[in-house]
Design an enzyme around this catalytic site. Sequence first.
Site: not given
Length: 391
Positions: A208, A239, A180
């Site tokens: 991610h 996300k 990340s």
Amino acid sequence: MRGFEYLQNELDEMKRQGTFRKLIPLESDQGAKVVINGREVIQLSSNNYLGLTSHPRLTHAAKAAVETYGAGTGSVRTIAGTFNMHQELEEKLAKFKHTEAALVFQSGFTTNQGVLSSILTKDDVVISDSLNHASIIDGIRLTKAARKVYQHIDMADLERALKESEDFRVRIIVTDGVFSMDGNIAPLPEIVDLAEKYDALIMVDDAHASGVLGENGRGTVNHFGLDGRVHIQVGTLSKAVGVLGGYVASSKTLIDYLIHKGRPFLFSTSHPPAVTAACMEAIDVLLDEPELIAKLWENTKFFKEGLQNLGFNTGKSGTPITPVIVGDEALSHRFSDKLLEYGVFAQGIAFPTVAKGLARVRTIVTAEHSKEELQEALNIFEKAGKELNII
Ligand SMILES: Cc1ncc(COP(=O)(O)O)c(C=O)c1O
């Protein structure tokens, strides 16, 4: 009231060192541009990779769910808080990830904590990349399992740890799929080969990578063609998916076990209907609108190359996360402040989130950014970077 002087002293020291940070409130929705202090600035700090936080299909699904099912669920899932839609979302996620089953937790953070803390005992060993996310580290801290940390993406060191672990009942390798803070991708094919050689399990945190890598954003496992060879895939719904939550996609056995033993699942209230409905819609958007992921990667290439051409150190990123490494902690915050002054919101990130001496401003472009906005951001990076002698 007296009692917190020792904490205040530490905060005062952070202020002296220039590392004390204030929260920056947004006065708009989360988009390519956001309003801060009444001013519109280019947002390069969010994880809203595909712009789904305000996608009309998601907001519509959320509103419809509130109308039908209300604002909250009133219970943890195992007591009276499982709604049909919670299970529908899990079926959708399992299908999306090509696994037998999936289970949703309140966040990606609690997913990592909940999985690791419930499946390992003192007879087991967890083997973790040195740059794994804090939620993995905390999950490991909650187990009685032995721990081994291998040097970041160093396969020789991972093999050493595996060789030293042959006496344990279960060996589990844990890695972020995309790291990340650096944006580099874990070498999953090599990790899988080693896991198979040494009969170890693998857990990949694709926070991610979901919505970013692989077919329709299925993540790193799919990206590398490793479907069926990774035991546990963790993803976040907070996300690229644009809402809130985390999930584990795996075998039916693991999911049934977590329903009985996963403490965040057992002891915390389920997601409100609006969250669940919006997450379901987001998975459909991933399937229906692959052009969003294509745009994300086009923007990533443009912006990353732009920063590199200006002479910034962008580390070894291979994804939309592009760090601009400046080294000094206070400098990273001054750089971030200057960028904001000129119209770009990109947060400075320093120790303990990254190692000392590797402080940075972390940027993440999204599919929503236009080329003009990204060019304007590059111009601002150039101006601020020159003023602070970073380039
Ligand atoms: C690698 C990684 N795992 C897990 C998480 C936690 O996800 P969430 O924000 O859904 O709790 C994050 C988010 O910061 C992350 O970067």
